[in-house]
Scaffold this active site. Structure first.
Site, mmCIF file in Angstrom:
data_model
loop_
_atom_site.group_PDB
_atom_site.id
_atom_site.type_symbol
_atom_site.label_atom_id
_atom_site.label_comp_id
_atom_site.label_asym_id
_atom_site.label_seq_id
_atom_site.Cartn_x
_atom_site.Cartn_y
_atom_site.Cartn_z
ATOM 1 N N ALA A 123 26.651 31.052 35.183
ATOM 2 C CA ALA A 123 27.903 30.623 35.091
ATOM 3 C C ALA A 123 28.536 29.940 36.211
ATOM 4 O O ALA A 123 29.042 30.569 37.298
ATOM 5 C CB ALA A 123 28.705 31.764 34.546
ATOM 6 N N ASP A 239 17.201 24.719 42.539
ATOM 7 C CA ASP A 239 15.814 24.074 42.913
ATOM 8 C C ASP A 239 14.770 24.554 42.028
ATOM 9 O O ASP A 239 13.758 23.861 41.482
ATOM 10 C CB ASP A 239 15.423 24.335 44.432
ATOM 11 C CG ASP A 239 16.257 23.690 45.298
ATOM 12 O OD1 ASP A 239 16.996 22.654 45.209
ATOM 13 O OD2 ASP A 239 16.404 24.202 46.800
ATOM 14 N N ARG A 242 15.351 23.446 38.229
ATOM 15 C CA ARG A 242 14.666 22.266 37.802
ATOM 16 C C ARG A 242 13.292 21.878 37.734
ATOM 17 O O ARG A 242 12.957 21.076 36.903
ATOM 18 C CB ARG A 242 15.153 21.264 39.255
ATOM 19 C CG ARG A 242 16.877 21.112 38.996
ATOM 20 C CD ARG A 242 17.623 20.557 40.216
ATOM 21 N NE ARG A 242 18.856 20.723 40.233
ATOM 22 C CZ ARG A 242 19.628 20.538 40.975
ATOM 23 N NH1 ARG A 242 19.250 20.344 42.326
ATOM 24 N NH2 ARG A 242 21.222 20.378 40.831
ATOM 25 N N GLY A 339 11.069 4.098 9.788
ATOM 26 C CA GLY A 339 11.762 4.564 9.043
ATOM 27 C C GLY A 339 11.738 6.264 9.082
ATOM 28 O O GLY A 339 12.763 7.077 9.344
ATOM 29 N N GLU A 362 20.795 21.230 34.582
ATOM 30 C CA GLU A 362 20.739 21.786 35.681
ATOM 31 C C GLU A 362 20.780 20.415 36.860
ATOM 32 O O GLU A 362 19.830 20.325 37.699
ATOM 33 C CB GLU A 362 19.329 22.244 35.774
ATOM 34 C CG GLU A 362 19.361 23.399 34.755
ATOM 35 C CD GLU A 362 18.655 24.805 35.222
ATOM 36 O OE1 GLU A 362 17.982 24.707 36.224
ATOM 37 O OE2 GLU A 362 18.510 26.027 34.329
#
Ligand code: CAA
Length: 384
Positions: A123, A239, A242, A339, A362
């Site tokens: 968070a 880091d 990612r 389609g 991130e």
């Protein structure tokens, strides 16, 4: 240099493939449609050891590295990007507690986060501060043995499902990144509530919600690392994160390429399979080439991390390139299916929706370019 998987990596890939084919492949569409997080499958991933890959064996991990972890994430993402993101997000509290937590915190949380008994999330982002992460406003005021926390966190993956969160909060108000501290927040703490389920373009099987913190009393013993060290902890965790987003994006791209290839060899127009036309086969060749390049870049970032070498730039390069490749590959896969690509009967459109968010989470790909270019400038400045 070795470009081949070793025995352990081959075994791991075979076993996660078997797991994914049995427990995930047939259910993804239903989870996405119903916006349902498969908590039971997450638990099974833990029970089978897939959530603890790069963590120490003494805390119920597998004692392996990121080179192995990304194999698992890519295989999960080929069938469920939502679940791969849930695993990646679970990894943020795991790696933060493993690297910066004290013995008590490690014992209390790491084994359960690896076994799937608990799930975790991260968070940091707030309504007004996303890319500009060091300006967050959530505030934790020290009162004796507790910090009393007030604020709102936004776009939190796995919010409400996760039991344990690494919360980034200011503990001072000078405006510096050194005011930010990391805490372990648990969902059962008084004053923690969650916002509505955000309606998203994709990744609907993993919830994204706000977290409201209203006079939440977090015990001081839940502080991770030193007071004021939280921003660095968050950056170092990102880091690593990612690299996990890069491998998730590669999984999505691989699935989209396979879907387009199978379609192109079976679909006939003008009396021949459409793959006979270079307008179709050449984009497929580009997909294959770019996915392989993205995987090599990601493996290199993981290798550097596992070797204890600097990898911030390489992780950002892997995230940037792999997620841009995923966007390109999935867009072209939809085009090859024509389609049918636009219809929900085929998974191509879902891959395209899932790829889009990989360029955002991130750290947006603009932030990755900022990180990479800043490090390039720093490197050259040291040489001249
Ligand atoms: N490792 C260690 N320390 C680092 C670091 C790193 N990778 N990056 C920065 N720092 C340190 C700097 O050294 C500096 O420390 P000092 O003050 O001691 O010198 C401090 O942090 C501040 O750094 P900057 O001045 O460079 O900070 P900035 O504000 O200019 O830039 C940024 C930082 C790269 C833009 C950063 O804010 C950033 O990455 N923003 C994006 C945020 C992000 O990725 N959010 C993702 C949310 S989580 C998520 O998406 C999960 C999910 O749901 C799937």
């Amino acid at each position: 240099m070795d470009f081949l998987y070793n025995d352990v990596q081959n075994m791991l890939r075979d076993s996660i493939r078997k797991f994914v084919e049995k427990e995930i492949a047939s259910y993804t569409s239903e989870w996405e449609e119903k916006m349902e997080f498969p908590e039971d499958v997450m638990k099974k991933l833990g029970e089978n050891g897939f959530l603890g890959i790069p963590y120490p064996e003494e805390y119920n991990g597998q004692g392996l590295g990121y080179q192995e972890y990304i194999i698992v994430l890519e295989e999960i993402a080929r069938y469920s990007a939502s679940l791969a993101i849930a695993v990646a997000v679970n990894g943020l509290p795991q790696l933060i507690i493993d690297k910066f937590g004290n013995e008590e915190q490690k014992k209390n949380y790491l084994p359960k986060l690896s076994s799937g008994e608990l799930t975790g999330a991260f968070a940091l982002t707030e309504p007004d501060y996303g890319s500009d992460a060091k300006s967050i406003k959530t505030f934790a005021e020290r009162k004796g043995d507790y910090f009393v926390v007030n604020g709102t966190k936004r776009f939190i993956s796995q919010a409400g499902v996760a039991d344990v969160y690494i919360l980034l909060s200011r503990t001072k108000n000078t405006g510096s990144s050194h005011d930010i501290t990391a805490f372990i927040l648990t969902k059962d703490m008084d004053g923690v509530t969650f916002g509505k389920h955000e309606k998203k373009m994709g990744l609907n099987a993993t919830p994204t919600r706000e977290i409201y913190l209203d006079d939440v009393k977090i015990p001081a013993e839940n502080m991770v690392g030193e007071e004021g060290f939280g921003f660095k902890i968050a950056m170092m965790a990102l880091d690593s994160g990612r690299i996990t987003i890069a491998s998730t994006a590669i999984g999505i791209a691989e699935a989209a390429k396979n879907c387009a290839l199978e379609y192109a060899v079976t679909r006939k127009q003008f009396g021949r399979p459409i793959v006979d036309f270079q307008g179709v086969s050449f984009p497929l060749a580009d997909m294959e080439t770019k996915i392989n390049a993205a995987r090599l870049l990601t493996q290199r970032a993981a290798f550097l991390r596992d070797s204890g070498l600097p990898y911030t730039k390489e992780a950002s390069m892997a995230k940037l390139f792999a997620t841009d490749v995923a966007m390109e590959v999935t867009t072209n896969a939809v085009q090859i299916l024509g389609g049918n690509g636009y219809m929900r009967d085929y998974p191509a459109e879902r891959y395209m929706r899932e790829a889009k968010v990989m360029q955002i989470v991130e750290g947006t790909n603009q932030i990755q370019r900022l990180v990479i270019s800043r490090l390039m400038i720093k490197e050259v400045s040291q040489q001249i």
